[in-house]
Design a protein around this motif. Sequence first.
Motif, PDB file in Angstrom:
ATOM      1  N   PRO A  40     -16.709   5.636  -3.538  1.00 36.36           N
ATOM      2  CA  PRO A  40     -16.827   4.480  -4.433  1.00 36.36           C
ATOM      3  C   PRO A  40     -17.015   3.172  -3.672  1.00 36.36           C
ATOM      4  CG  PRO A  40     -14.530   5.099  -4.194  1.00 36.36           C
ATOM      5  CD  PRO A  40     -15.329   6.131  -3.440  1.00 36.36           C
ATOM      6  N   GLY A  41     -17.577   2.208  -4.349  1.00 33.88           N
ATOM      7  CA  GLY A  41     -17.594   0.843  -3.846  1.00 33.88           C
ATOM      8  C   GLY A  41     -18.610   0.521  -2.767  1.00 33.88           C
ATOM      9  N   PRO A  48     -12.737  -4.289  -3.427  1.00 29.74           N
ATOM     10  CA  PRO A  48     -12.331  -5.696  -3.348  1.00 29.74           C
ATOM     11  C   PRO A  48     -11.559  -6.131  -4.597  1.00 29.74           C
ATOM     12  CG  PRO A  48     -14.660  -5.541  -3.866  1.00 29.74           C
ATOM     13  CD  PRO A  48     -14.162  -4.135  -3.668  1.00 29.74           C
ATOM     14  N   ALA A  49     -10.355  -6.566  -4.397  1.00 32.97           N
ATOM     15  CA  ALA A  49      -9.533  -7.112  -5.479  1.00 32.97           C
ATOM     16  C   ALA A  49      -8.789  -8.322  -4.917  1.00 32.97           C
ATOM     17  CB  ALA A  49      -8.582  -6.054  -6.014  1.00 32.97           C
ATOM     18  N   SER A  50      -9.555  -9.254  -4.367  1.00 35.34           N
ATOM     19  CA  SER A  50      -8.934 -10.399  -3.700  1.00 35.34           C
ATOM     20  C   SER A  50      -8.124 -11.224  -4.690  1.00 35.34           C
ATOM     21  CB  SER A  50     -10.001 -11.258  -3.018  1.00 35.34           C
ATOM     22  OG  SER A  50     -10.927 -11.715  -3.963  1.00 35.34           O
ATOM     23  N   LEU A  64      -1.661  -5.208  -4.385  1.00 34.65           N
ATOM     24  CA  LEU A  64      -1.790  -3.787  -4.681  1.00 34.65           C
ATOM     25  C   LEU A  64      -0.424  -3.221  -5.052  1.00 34.65           C
ATOM     26  CD1 LEU A  64      -3.604  -1.250  -4.737  1.00 34.65           C
ATOM     27  CD2 LEU A  64      -2.998  -0.915  -2.335  1.00 34.65           C
ATOM     28  N   ILE A  65      -0.318  -2.635  -6.227  1.00 35.93           N
ATOM     29  CA  ILE A  65       0.939  -2.070  -6.700  1.00 35.93           C
ATOM     30  C   ILE A  65       0.915  -0.548  -6.612  1.00 35.93           C
ATOM     31  CG2 ILE A  65       2.447  -1.797  -8.717  1.00 35.93           C
ATOM     32  CD1 ILE A  65       1.493  -4.616  -9.555  1.00 35.93           C
ATOM     33  N   GLU A  66      -0.202   0.051  -6.976  1.00 36.19           N
ATOM     34  CA  GLU A  66      -0.350   1.505  -6.921  1.00 36.19           C
ATOM     35  C   GLU A  66      -1.741   1.826  -6.407  1.00 36.19           C
ATOM     36  OE1 GLU A  66      -0.173   5.369  -9.855  1.00 36.19           O
ATOM     37  OE2 GLU A  66       0.865   3.535 -10.437  1.00 36.19           O
ATOM     38  N   GLU A  67      -1.826   2.764  -5.479  1.00 37.85           N
ATOM     39  CA  GLU A  67      -3.128   3.121  -4.892  1.00 37.85           C
ATOM     40  C   GLU A  67      -3.342   4.622  -4.987  1.00 37.85           C
ATOM     41  OE1 GLU A  67      -3.669   2.490  -0.645  1.00 37.85           O
ATOM     42  OE2 GLU A  67      -5.746   1.915  -1.057  1.00 37.85           O
ATOM     43  N   GLU A  68      -4.251   5.036  -5.861  1.00 40.67           N
ATOM     44  CA  GLU A  68      -4.649   6.434  -5.969  1.00 40.67           C
ATOM     45  C   GLU A  68      -6.069   6.633  -5.464  1.00 40.67           C
ATOM     46  OE1 GLU A  68      -3.933   7.913  -9.902  1.00 40.67           O
ATOM     47  OE2 GLU A  68      -1.762   7.628  -9.723  1.00 40.67           O
ATOM     48  N   ILE A  69      -6.864   5.578  -5.471  1.00 35.89           N
ATOM     49  CA  ILE A  69      -8.212   5.643  -4.906  1.00 35.89           C
ATOM     50  C   ILE A  69      -8.066   5.304  -3.433  1.00 35.89           C
ATOM     51  CG2 ILE A  69     -10.564   4.737  -4.972  1.00 35.89           C
ATOM     52  CD1 ILE A  69      -9.960   3.872  -7.889  1.00 35.89           C
TER      53      ILE A  69
END
Length: 143
Positions: A53-54, A79-81, A85-90
């Motif tokens: 992805p991305g 990118p999520a500037s 980040l609270i939860e990372e599954e990707i």
Amino acid sequence: MNSFKHMHEWRDNIDRFFGESFWNEFEGILKPNIPYVNIYRKDYEILCVINIPGIRQIKQIDCQVDGYNIQIEGDITIPASGYELIEEEIVQGSFNRTIELPYRVRDDKVNARYEHGLVWIHLYKDVQDNKKSRSISIKDGDK
């Protein structure tokens, strides 16, 4: 009570007892293979579908075919500037993966495209004994 603090203390104790290389034995189990891959075959063809992805530019992905393997490397960045980040599954980050194929493939007849976050690589079985490596050019399927 911070349960993560206790988990780190537990791991430190294991490191002291077994040595720091103890966890290296579990790396393949604890660390997922990225990118994720599906491999399909029919007759003399193989279709590899690779989840990346991305990607903004195709040149972010380097892909090689070498007889029985596909070597793919690049970087997955979402990118999520400005956000925490609270939860990372990707899974994100650099990757370098060798994908083992069920049989030797031709390096002169390869089609690859990137479309909707997936790399589609279409390969053909090699019936000759040819042992060189070839770079794979991936086309942007969204355009």
